[in-house]
Write a protein that holds these residues in place. Structure first.
Motif, PDB file in Angstrom:
ATOM      1  N   GLY A 197      -7.058   0.332   0.751  1.00  0.00           N
ATOM      2  CA  GLY A 197      -6.156   1.476   0.739  1.00  0.00           C
ATOM      3  C   GLY A 197      -5.237   1.463  -0.469  1.00  0.00           C
TER       4      GLY A 197
ATOM      5  N   ASP B 226     -11.066   3.431  10.788  1.00  0.00           N
ATOM      6  CA  ASP B 226     -10.011   3.410   9.761  1.00  0.00           C
ATOM      7  C   ASP B 226     -10.545   2.832   8.455  1.00  0.00           C
ATOM      8  OD1 ASP B 226      -8.173   4.535  11.415  1.00  0.00           O
ATOM      9  OD2 ASP B 226      -7.184   2.668  11.967  1.00  0.00           O
TER      10      ASP B 226
ATOM     11  N   ARG C 290       0.837  -1.213   0.000  1.00  0.00           N
ATOM     12  CA  ARG C 290       0.000   0.000   0.000  1.00  0.00           C
ATOM     13  C   ARG C 290       0.870   1.260   0.000  1.00  0.00           C
ATOM     14  NH1 ARG C 290      -4.034   1.375   5.011  1.00  0.00           N
ATOM     15  NH2 ARG C 290      -4.540   3.515   4.475  1.00  0.00           N
TER      16      ARG C 290
ATOM     17  N   LEU D 296      -8.883  -3.478   4.810  1.00  0.00           N
ATOM     18  CA  LEU D 296      -8.400  -2.102   4.936  1.00  0.00           C
ATOM     19  C   LEU D 296      -7.163  -1.870   4.070  1.00  0.00           C
ATOM     20  CD1 LEU D 296      -8.224   0.692   6.393  1.00  0.00           C
ATOM     21  CD2 LEU D 296      -6.894  -0.446   8.160  1.00  0.00           C
TER      22      LEU D 296
ATOM     23  N   TYR E 158      -3.515  11.775   7.482  1.00  0.00           N
ATOM     24  CA  TYR E 158      -3.525  10.341   7.176  1.00  0.00           C
ATOM     25  C   TYR E 158      -2.876  10.053   5.841  1.00  0.00           C
ATOM     26  CZ  TYR E 158      -5.262   5.589   6.694  1.00  0.00           C
ATOM     27  OH  TYR E 158      -5.344   4.237   6.551  1.00  0.00           O
ATOM     28  N   GLY E 159      -3.171  10.878   4.851  1.00  0.00           N
ATOM     29  CA  GLY E 159      -2.759  10.522   3.500  1.00  0.00           C
ATOM     30  C   GLY E 159      -1.668  11.385   2.917  1.00  0.00           C
TER      31      GLY E 159
ATOM     32  N   GLU F 137     -11.164   4.747   4.814  1.00  0.00           N
ATOM     33  CA  GLU F 137     -10.566   4.257   3.573  1.00  0.00           C
ATOM     34  C   GLU F 137     -11.630   4.085   2.490  1.00  0.00           C
ATOM     35  OE1 GLU F 137      -7.254   4.351   1.998  1.00  0.00           O
ATOM     36  OE2 GLU F 137      -7.181   4.142   4.180  1.00  0.00           O
TER      37      GLU F 137
END
Length: 781
Positions: free
Chosen positions: A521, A558, A483, A517, A768-769, A562
């Protein structure tokens, strides 16, 4: 007349895989019988016997070995033979996992300083006797040679632990030894070494630490070490001067060689004294209060100074001491101030196995500090640690230090210039279907967050190997690494096209959430223009799953987040956006926005989905006419989070262009916010003075508003801030107008943080990203 009776019973068997041994637990019952045979007194005691099976191998005859065990161990009854055979068979066929084997090796690698042995020059030909201690004490009142002989004889006695108790009660002997040490340690290195050695023998046992502290031997040892280090510096300086001024004259050259030999002799004796002194202090440091006193006397600086020496046994002792001290923050800070890492760097690698292992353990303790991690990279430890990955004995320690270094974004890119990543990939490949060590996969996850590292990992069949193993083993940590690789634009992202179907097939309600997840992702990162997301959604029926997971509480936060990010990715495709709008995902997003309004991550990503959807005619109409999304966006327009404000402003500007009613509301809200302070002042003044405005109708005085430039409308409905924040309101990516409609402002003067030059809009940079290798936002044209 009494009789004694003893019975064995209650046998219980177990086995130790690590030690390859049978463990027999049993009970012994002892009874005292009277003359008449009656029971008078009894006691029951539990016992344990370990039977090691060193010869056990895959070819061993288990039945014959079990019989031999019963023959050798008479306490086990013959009736227990089947049970013994079963345990032996289990030991024979049990394979320890790589993680267990690593733990076993780690336990075996516990390193301690080598035990002290009699030093050169302190052995005597005569043998000491405990009955003649008083004679030896008398010698301590004579000259230096006699004092050396007397203390050496007492040392012979002290080296036998059986004599320590008796010596402890001889206060005259201990007092005399402490006095001689205090008065004469500067006069004779041999004398100081012997007497400190005697007290070292006491310090080896915790129960005798009190007597060592009573005579203040620890403080005296600190003074001895400090003094000897100063003498060492003086010797070196004197030798340097002689070497510098030495001519080619033969006689002077011989004098210089003689001085050099003398220096080495003195150095050897001094290192003996330092070693026994520091070992005594290490033993006393078991008590943290004593250790604190040492720290106050600057023990760390003294130990780091000794790291300059070349004697390996002395270095083992010093590094062991520093490792013990390093677990406390104050000591670690002291080490940072005296260049400990620079001095340890020269010991990596080294031929002395124990010294290398201890050095790595000390570096591991220090690597928890970000400043010291930077120092390790600065002094060149990164390639040295990478080279140790090929050393089976030190691989785990080196990998843990490298893991700590890889946590820092500043140093991730430096791994590209070492052989680390190819070695890590080879280790992953060699694991096959076995469990991957935590340290190995953790460092890979960290390094994959760097674009250059990710490209190196994907070279050859790297990505294919990772995907194949991850999908086969459903390894969540390995998929997390994949990921991280997938988040980088460029060549690596296009390699994932072949695996979109495999990843989409894993997104099912029946799969583990953690696994889904990571797969989701990875898919959400694939912002590839040529990818047909509509086909993927239909083929694997993902829309119902995505919609179900948008319900608050339907899964862990979470995973829900996503899902939102995934919707934002596929919404770039016009057909997908229409499909999602028809499925009722937009109301579900609004409901989720209500539920998670305190979570900036959720708010930012949901607003970004709206931003993507307003680019498409079908979804734009749904958002504007059938939902209250614009109202929520207006409320968020002045959010305290800068990222949320940026996405909201861009989305609202597009909505304002295509819907006049919402455009007026947005314009009014921006004006109200910009002039909020002035409006509040006017309103409060009106309420307090109860008098009309200076002008009967402000709206009649349009010259009071911003209209002097001929661009701003004179009705007062637009503030200058509106133009500073105004975006290119093109609505559709295929129709970029050269001028902003209505206001005739050139596009290049309109400030738009979401202008994008890439083929796909960029996701907002949230906690987060965020991808550090990329610019958070791009130009849109």
């Amino acid at each position: 007349m009494f009789n004694y009776l003893s019975n064995l019973g209650n046998f219980l068997f177990s086995c130790s895989v690590q030690n390859k041994a049978l463990v027999v637990h049993y009970e012994v019952e002892a009874s005292i019988l009277g003359e008449s045979g009656g029971h008078m007194l009894g006691e029951r005691k539990e016992g344990q016997k370990i039977i090691r099976m060193k010869s056990l191998s895959p070819s061993t005859d288990v039945g014959a070995l079990a019989k031999k065990v019963l023959e050798e161990c008479k306490m086990i009854p013959a009736s227990r033979l089947p049970q013994v055979e079963q345990l032996l068979y289990y030991l024979q066929n049990r394979k320890s996992s790589p993680v267990e084997s690593k733990v076993e090796k780690k336990e075996k690698r516990t390193v301690k300083p080598k035990e002290l042995t009699p030093f050169e020059g302190i052995e005597l030909n005569e043998e000491a006797s405990i009955t003649r201690v008083d004679e030896y004490i008398e010698l301590l009142y004579e000259g230096i040679p006699e004092k050396i002989r007397g203390s050496a004889l007492i040392l012979q006695l002290a080296r036998n632990p059986d004599n320590l108790e008796e010596l402890l009660h001889n206060e005259t002997a201990l007092g005399a030894l402490a006095r001689v040490l205090r008065e004469d340690w500067k006069q004779s290195v041999d004398l100081a070494t012997i007497i400190i050695y005697i007290f070292f023998c006491f310090s080896s046992f915790s129960q005798f630490h009190g007597v060592v502290s009573h005579y203040k031997i620890g403080a005296l040892c600190m003074s001895v070490v400090e003094h000897e280090l100063k003498r060492y510096d003086a010797w070196r300086e004197e030798l340097r001067k002689k070497n510098k001024s030495a001519p080619e004259n033969g006689s002077l050259r011989r004098d210089q060689d003689k001085a050099l030999r003398k220096y080495h002799g003195l150095l050897a004796k001094q290192e003996q004294l330092l070693r026994v002194s520091l070992y005594l202090l290490l033993n006393l440091a078991e008590d943290t209060r004593t250790e604190l006193k040492m720290r106050n006397k600057n023990i760390v600086a003294l130990l780091v100074k000794v790291l300059e020496r070349d004697d390996e046994e002395l270095l083992v002792l010093v590094v062991s001491f520093l490792k013990k001290l390093s677990i406390f923050l104050e000591n670690k800070n002291d080490m940072a101030e005296v260049d400990t890492v620079e001095r340890l760097a020269r010991l990596v690698p080294c031929k002395h196995e124990d010294l290398l292992n201890l050095t790595l353990r000390l570096l591991l303790n220090l690597s928890f500090d970000s400043g010291l991690r930077a120092k390790m990279v600065e002094v060149g430890l990164l390639p040295k640690l990478t080279a140790l990955l090929g050393d089976e004995n030190n691989r785990q320690m080196a990998m843990r230090i490298l893991y700590h270094i890889s946590m820092d974004d500043r140093f991730k890119g430096m791994f590209v210039y070492t052989d680390c990543i190819p070695q890590l990939m080879q280790m992953l490949y060699e694991h096959g279907e076995e469990e991957i060590e935590t340290e190995l996969i953790s460092i890979c996850i960290n390094l994959a967050a760097n674009k250059k590292n990710a490209q190196l990992m994907c070279e050859g069949d790297g990505l294919k190997m990772l995907m194949k193993r991850a999908l086969k083993m459903k390894d969540c940590l390995l998929m997390k690494m994949i990921r991280n690789i997938s988040q980088h634009d460029g060549q690596t992202k296009s390699l994932f096209i072949d695996y979109v179907g495999d990843l989409a097939a894993e997104i099912k309600a029946e799969e583990e959430e953690e696994w889904v997840l990571e797969c989701l992702g990875t898919l959400a990162n694939l912002t590839i223009p040529d990818l047909d997301w509509e086909l993927v959604l239909k083929e694997y029926n993902l829309v119902p799953y995505l919609k179900d997971r948008l319900k608050p509480g339907s899964a862990e936060d979470d995973l829900i987040l996503e899902v939102v990010i995934m919707i934002g990715t596929v919404s770039m495709d016009d057909a997908c956006a229409v499909m999602l709008a028809k499925s009722g995902i937009i109301p579900a997003l609004i409901e989720l926005l209500n539920a998670q309004q305190e979570d900036d991550e959720f708010v930012c990503q949901i607003v970004y989905v709206f931003y993507q959807m307003v680019f498409h005619q079908a979804t734009r109409d749904v958002i504007i006419k059938d939902t209250q999304a614009p109202a929520y966006l207006i409320d968020l327009m002045h959010d305290k989070n800068a990222e949320i404000r940026k996405v909201c402003d861009n989305t609202l500007d597009i909505i304002a262009e295509y819907d006049e009613e919402w455009g007026r509301k947005i314009q009014s809200e921006k004006f109200r916010f910009h002039n909020n302070q002035w409006l509040e002042m006017v309103e409060s003044r009106q309420a307090d003075e109860s008098e009309p405005y200076l002008y009967d109708n402000d709206n009649d005085r349009t010259d009071l508003f911003y209209s002097a430039d001929g661009i701003t409308p004179g009705d007062g409905s637009v503030s200058p801030d509106f133009f500073s924040d105004l975006q290119p309101q093109n609505g559709d990516s295929h129709h970029p107008p050269p001028l902003l409609p209505q206001y005739k402002i050139p596009v290049q003067y309109a400030c738009d943080v979401f202008d994008q030059t890439s083929s796909s809009p960029a996701r907002p940079a949230t906690a987060y990203g965020f991808r550090p290798d990329e610019q958070p936002f791009y130009q849109y044209s």
